[in-house]
Scaffold this active site. Structure first.
Site, PDB file in Angstrom:
ATOM      1  N   GLY A  79      -0.404   0.336   8.499  1.00 11.45           N
ATOM      2  CA  GLY A  79      -1.092   1.019   7.402  1.00 11.45           C
ATOM      3  C   GLY A  79      -2.582   1.175   7.654  1.00 11.45           C
ATOM      4  O   GLY A  79      -3.148   2.249   7.437  1.00 11.45           O
ATOM      5  N   ALA A  80      -3.233   0.101   8.134  1.00 14.69           N
ATOM      6  CA  ALA A  80      -4.679   0.173   8.360  1.00 14.69           C
ATOM      7  C   ALA A  80      -4.988   1.170   9.475  1.00 14.69           C
ATOM      8  O   ALA A  80      -5.944   1.942   9.385  1.00 14.69           O
ATOM      9  CB  ALA A  80      -5.214  -1.212   8.717  1.00 14.69           C
ATOM     10  N   GLY A 114      -2.753  -0.833  17.342  1.00 12.09           N
ATOM     11  CA  GLY A 114      -1.932  -0.982  16.135  1.00 12.09           C
ATOM     12  C   GLY A 114      -1.565   0.373  15.568  1.00 12.09           C
ATOM     13  O   GLY A 114      -2.238   1.385  15.836  1.00 12.09           O
ATOM     14  N   LYS A 125       0.810  -1.223   0.000  1.00  8.43           N
ATOM     15  CA  LYS A 125       0.000   0.000   0.000  1.00  8.43           C
ATOM     16  C   LYS A 125       0.847   1.279   0.000  1.00  8.43           C
ATOM     17  O   LYS A 125       0.419   2.301  -0.504  1.00  8.43           O
ATOM     18  CB  LYS A 125      -0.955   0.003   1.198  1.00  8.43           C
ATOM     19  N   ASN A 158       0.394   0.454  20.490  1.00  7.37           N
ATOM     20  CA  ASN A 158       1.044  -0.435  19.516  1.00  7.37           C
ATOM     21  C   ASN A 158       2.201  -1.172  20.161  1.00  7.37           C
ATOM     22  O   ASN A 158       2.864  -0.655  21.066  1.00  7.37           O
ATOM     23  CB  ASN A 158       1.561   0.380  18.325  1.00  7.37           C
ATOM     24  N   LYS A 204       6.331   3.525  16.978  1.00  7.38           N
ATOM     25  CA  LYS A 204       5.436   3.717  15.835  1.00  7.38           C
ATOM     26  C   LYS A 204       4.119   4.349  16.275  1.00  7.38           C
ATOM     27  O   LYS A 204       3.528   5.155  15.557  1.00  7.38           O
ATOM     28  CB  LYS A 204       5.182   2.380  15.130  1.00  7.38           C
TER      29      LYS A 204
HETATM   30  P1  NAP Z   1       0.764  -3.527   8.773  1.00 10.82           P
HETATM   31  O1  NAP Z   1       0.949  -2.172   8.195  1.00 10.82           O
HETATM   32  O2  NAP Z   1       1.779  -4.570   8.512  1.00 10.82           O
HETATM   33  O3  NAP Z   1       0.640  -3.341  10.375  1.00 10.82           O
HETATM   34  C1  NAP Z   1       0.561  -4.445  11.207  1.00 10.82           C
HETATM   35  C2  NAP Z   1       0.208  -3.994  12.625  1.00 10.82           C
HETATM   36  O4  NAP Z   1       0.013  -5.182  13.408  1.00 10.82           O
HETATM   37  C3  NAP Z   1       1.319  -3.206  13.308  1.00 10.82           C
HETATM   38  O5  NAP Z   1       0.743  -2.289  14.189  1.00 10.82           O
HETATM   39  C4  NAP Z   1       2.069  -4.313  14.066  1.00 10.82           C
HETATM   40  O6  NAP Z   1       2.767  -3.847  15.205  1.00 10.82           O
HETATM   41  C5  NAP Z   1       0.910  -5.156  14.515  1.00 10.82           C
HETATM   42  N1  NAP Z   1       1.315  -6.514  14.854  1.00 10.82           N
HETATM   43  C6  NAP Z   1       1.709  -7.485  13.991  1.00 10.82           C
HETATM   44  N2  NAP Z   1       2.000  -8.606  14.675  1.00 10.82           N
HETATM   45  C7  NAP Z   1       1.799  -8.335  15.992  1.00 10.82           C
HETATM   46  C8  NAP Z   1       1.918  -9.099  17.179  1.00 10.82           C
HETATM   47  N3  NAP Z   1       2.307 -10.382  17.153  1.00 10.82           N
HETATM   48  N4  NAP Z   1       1.607  -8.506  18.353  1.00 10.82           N
HETATM   49  C9  NAP Z   1       1.201  -7.224  18.390  1.00 10.82           C
HETATM   50  N5  NAP Z   1       1.062  -6.443  17.298  1.00 10.82           N
HETATM   51  C10 NAP Z   1       1.360  -6.999  16.105  1.00 10.82           C
HETATM   52  O7  NAP Z   1      -0.627  -4.179   8.329  1.00 10.82           O
HETATM   53  P2  NAP Z   1      -2.002  -3.400   8.043  1.00 10.82           P
HETATM   54  O8  NAP Z   1      -2.105  -3.083   6.596  1.00 10.82           O
HETATM   55  O9  NAP Z   1      -2.144  -2.291   9.009  1.00 10.82           O
HETATM   56  O10 NAP Z   1      -3.085  -4.553   8.326  1.00 10.82           O
HETATM   57  C11 NAP Z   1      -3.325  -5.011   9.626  1.00 10.82           C
HETATM   58  C12 NAP Z   1      -4.584  -5.864   9.702  1.00 10.82           C
HETATM   59  O11 NAP Z   1      -5.720  -5.143   9.257  1.00 10.82           O
HETATM   60  C13 NAP Z   1      -4.520  -7.123   8.860  1.00 10.82           C
HETATM   61  O12 NAP Z   1      -5.038  -8.177   9.613  1.00 10.82           O
HETATM   62  C14 NAP Z   1      -5.424  -6.819   7.688  1.00 10.82           C
HETATM   63  O13 NAP Z   1      -6.023  -7.990   7.167  1.00 10.82           O
HETATM   64  C15 NAP Z   1      -6.457  -5.933   8.341  1.00 10.82           C
HETATM   65  N6  NAP Z   1      -7.105  -5.051   7.337  1.00 10.82           N
HETATM   66  C16 NAP Z   1      -8.424  -5.243   7.107  1.00 10.82           C
HETATM   67  C17 NAP Z   1      -9.065  -4.445   6.183  1.00 10.82           C
HETATM   68  C18 NAP Z   1     -10.515  -4.674   5.912  1.00 10.82           C
HETATM   69  O14 NAP Z   1     -11.021  -4.196   4.895  1.00 10.82           O
HETATM   70  N7  NAP Z   1     -11.234  -5.347   6.769  1.00 10.82           N
HETATM   71  C19 NAP Z   1      -8.373  -3.430   5.501  1.00 10.82           C
HETATM   72  C20 NAP Z   1      -7.019  -3.255   5.792  1.00 10.82           C
HETATM   73  C21 NAP Z   1      -6.394  -4.067   6.719  1.00 10.82           C
HETATM   74  P3  NAP Z   1       4.320  -3.404  15.111  1.00 10.82           P
HETATM   75  O15 NAP Z   1       4.313  -1.997  14.619  1.00 10.82           O
HETATM   76  O16 NAP Z   1       4.822  -3.553  16.499  1.00 10.82           O
HETATM   77  O17 NAP Z   1       4.980  -4.343  14.146  1.00 10.82           O
END
Ligand code: NAP
Length: 496
Positions: free
Chosen positions: A354-355, A351, A289, A374, A379
Site C-alpha cells: 500500500g505505501a 516493496g 487502507k 518486491n 506484485k
Molecule cells: P503492506 O501493504 O502490507 O506491504 C508490505 C510490503 O512489505 C510488501 O511489499 C511486502 O512484500 C513487503 N515485505 C513484508 N515482509 C517482507 C519480508 N520479510 N521481506 C521482504 N519484503 C517484505 O504494508 P504498507 O502499508 O505498504 O507499509 C509498509 C511499511 O511502510 C510499514 O513499515 C509501515 O510502517 C511503513 N509506512 C510508513 C508511513 C509513514 O508515514 N512513515 C506510511 C505508510 C507506511 P510482499 O508483497 O512480498 O509481501
C-alpha cells in the site's frame, strides 16, 4: 449529568506504596479505589483508616480471583475482611452482584457509604448487558457497574450501543483491553459515573492507562458531549504515534477534539461505531487502507489510482476519503529536489504494498523513472504496469539494477522495523554516496539500511518526516487549521 470522575486503582502490596503512587498522580485524578485484595495480610489492620490518611474519596474493593482479583482465601474470610475494614471514611464499597448481606448493607447505608454493585465479564460483552444494568439500577442508592472485555469491533459496537440505551441511568460501564480503550477516555461523553486508570505496569485490570496520559494527552476531564471525536483505526494500533501528534495539535489550537486509537478487526462494524459516536474523522493504517474504500460516500480522485485511503472525514452527512500519504511522502523530498520537483529523477522503490503505491503515484506525477523491486515479483509487476515502471524481484541479481535508478532509493517494506532492526532488504547493495535514501519506517528512526547509507555519505530521510507531514495534512482536513508545531516537537512525539 455530573462530570465523570477519574479513579486511580491502587493495587500495591502495602498501604504506604499505594499512598506514594497516589501522591505521584494526585493532581490528575478525582478519587481512588483501594484494591485490598493486593495487600499483604500484615496491612489489613490499616485499611480502615486509609481514606483519612490520603484525603481523597475512596472505594474499598476486595476482589476474589474468579472476578479477576487476587483474594484467594475463603469467601467467609473475604466478607469478614470487608466488614472489619469499613469505617465511614470510605465513600464507596464495591460489592459483586452475588454479595448479599442485608444487615451489612443497612449499616453501609446508615454510614452514607454508597454501594457500587459490580459484575465482570472477561469473555466478551453480554448481549443483555443493558437490561442487566437497568435491573441493577433499581436498587436504591446503588451504582450498577459492569466491566466487560470487548474482543472485537462488533463487541465494542454492542458496548457503545449499551451506553446509548442507558443514557439516563447512573452507572459505571467500562470496556477492558485494547478494543475497549476508547470507552475509558470517553467516559464523560458516554455517561459513565467514573473511569479507572492505574500506574503503568499495574496488573489490576487489562486496559487501565496511566493517569497522566489520560489527562495530559487525551484531556480526560475536558471531554464532554460537545467534544469532536477523531481517531485512528488499525490492527494492532496501541503503539501508534498518531494520538500524540493530533491531541497535541488540538491542545495547541485550543480545539475541542480528542483523537483515540481504535483497535479494529472489522471495518464495516467500525463505520457503525463512527456514526454512533458521530465521529468527525479518522486516520486509517495497516491493514485497513484498502478495506475502508467500499464504505466511503465519496473520495478524492487519487484514491482510485492509489487504491488506499489513509484519511476519512465527515462531509455532507457521509464519510469522505482522502490520501495524505502522497503529500507526506513528497514533502521531505522537496528539500532535495526542489518544489515543485522538476529534476528527472531515476528512483528505486523497494516493496509493492500500500505505501509503495502512494510513493509510486507521487513520484510518477513528477515524471520520475522508477524501478520497483518486491519480494513477490508478481506484485511488483502488477504495480509497474499500472504506473509504467520497470520491475523485478528482491534478490541480489535484481538488486544490482538499483545502480541505474539511484538518485533516490525508497524503502517501503516493513523489513528493518522494530523488533527486527538488524534486517536490511537490500543488504547486498553498495551505496556510492550520491544516493538519497528514504526509509518509510519510523521505528527505529535509523534503520540498518539508513545506517549503511549514512556510512557511505548518502543523504537520508526517515519515516518520521513522512508520518508528521501526512498527519499535518490530515489535521488540516480534520480541523480546517494549520498544525502548530510545539517546541521540541519531534523529541516529544517520538522519544518522549
Ligand atoms: P503492506 O501493504 O502490507 O506491504 C508490505 C510490503 O512489505 C510488501 O511489499 C511486502 O512484500 C513487503 N515485505 C513484508 N515482509 C517482507 C519480508 N520479510 N521481506 C521482504 N519484503 C517484505 O504494508 P504498507 O502499508 O505498504 O507499509 C509498509 C511499511 O511502510 C510499514 O513499515 C509501515 O510502517 C511503513 N509506512 C510508513 C508511513 C509513514 O508515514 N512513515 C506510511 C505508510 C507506511 P510482499 O508483497 O512480498 O509481501
Amino acid at each position: 449529568m455530573n462530570k465523570s470522575l477519574l479513579c486511580l486503582v491502587l493495587s500495591e502490596t502495602t498501604l504506604e506504596k499505594n499512598k506514594n503512587i497516589l501522591d505521584t498522580y494526585r493532581n490528575f485524578i478525582d478519587m481512588v479505589e483501594l484494591r485490598a485484595d493486593y495487600l499483604t495480610q500484615r496491612e489489613y489492620a490499616g485499611i480502615k483508616d486509609f481514606p483519612e490518611n490520603i484525603g481523597i474519596p475512596a472505594i474499598l474493593t476486595v476482589r476474589r480471583a474468579s472476578d479477576g482479583g487476587r483474594f484467594r482465601g475463603r469467601e467467609s474470610d473475604r466478607r469478614a475482611l470487608l466488614k472489619q475494614s469499613l469505617g465511614s471514611a470510605y465513600s464507596y464499597i464495591d460489592l459483586e452482584t452475588d454479595f448479599r448481606d442485608s444487615e451489612f448493607e443497612q449499616r453501609l447505608k446508615q454510614s452514607r457509604i454508597r454501594i457500587i454493585r459490580s459484575f465482570h465479564d472477561f469473555d466478551g460483552v453480554p448481549a443483555n448487558l443493558a437490561e442487566r444494568i437497568r435491573e441493577m439500577a433499581g436498587a436504591e442508592g446503588e451504582i450498577p457497574k459492569a466491566a466487560v472485555m470487548p474482543k472485537s469491533t462488533k463487541d465494542l459496537l454492542t458496548l457503545l450501543q449499551c451506553y446509548k440505551k442507558l443514557e439516563d441511568t447512573e452507572k459505571i460501564l467500562v470496556g477492558m483491553g485494547d478494543f475497549g480503550f476508547p470507552t475509558r477516555i470517553l467516559s464523560n461523553y458516554l455517561g459513565s459515573f467514573l473511569s479507572y486508570c492505574a500506574r503503568t505496569g499495574s496488573q489490576a485490570a487489562p486496559g487501565n492507562k496511566d493517569p497522566e496520559e489520560m489527562v495530559k494527552l487525551y484531556g480526560f476531564h475536558k471531554i464532554d458531549n460537545t467534544t469532536k471525536i477523531y481517531g485512528i483505526i488499525g490492527n494492532p494500533i496501541m503503539h501508534s504515534f498518531s494520538p500524540r501528534i493530533h491531541n497535541r495539535g488540538f491542545k495547541a489550537l485550543e480545539y475541542n477534539g480528542v483523537y483515540l486509537p481504535f483497535q479494529v478487526d472489522n471495518v464495516g462494524q467500525f463505520f457503525k461505531i463512527a456514526k454512533l459516536l458521530d465521529m468527525n474523522g479518522f486516520s486509517v493504517t495497516i491493514p485497513h487502507k484498502q478495506a475502508v474504500i467500499r464504505y466511503l460516500h465519496g473520495k478524492h480522485e487519487n484514491i482510485n489510482k492509489i487504491k488506499a485511503c489513509n484519511t476519512v472525514i465527515k462531509k455532507d452527512g457521509g464519510y469522505y476519503g482522502e490520501n495524505t500519504d502522497v503529500y507526506g511522502f513528497l514533502k521531505p523530498l522537496k528539500n532535495y529536489f526542489g518544489d515543485p520537483i522538476t529534476q528527472n529523477i531515476k528512483a528505486t522503490v523497494i516493496g509493492a504494498g500500500g505505501a509503495a503505491r502512494a510513493v509510486v503515484y507521487g513520484l510518477t506525477r513528477h515524471n520520475a523513472k522508477i524501478l520497483i523491486l518486491n519480494r513477490t515479483e508478481a506484485k511488483a509487476k502488477k504495480l509497474a504496469r499500472i504506473f509504467n515502471c520497470q520491475w523485478g524481484g528482491l534478490n541480489p541479481e535484481e538488486v544490482k539494477r538499483i545502480r541505474d535508478y539511484s538518485d533516490l532509493i525508497v524503502q517501503t517494506t516493513s523489513v528493518g522495523m522494530k523488533p527486527n532492526i538488524k534486517k536490511d532488504p537490500i543488504s547486498t547493495f553498495r551505496f556510492r554516496g550520491h544516493e538519497i535514501v528514504y526509509d518509510l519506517i519510523y521505528n527505529p528512526p535509523l534503520t540498518r539500511l539508513l545506517e549503511r547509507a549514512l556510512d557511505s555519505n548518502c543523504k537520508v530521510i526517515n519515516g518520521e518526516e513522512m508520518l508528521l507531514a501526512q498527519a499535518q495534512a490530515q489535521f488540516q482536513l480534520f480541523t480546517g487549521s494549520d498544525y502548530i508545531f510545539p517546541q521540541n516537537f519531534v523529541f516529544e512525539i517520538f522519544r518522549g
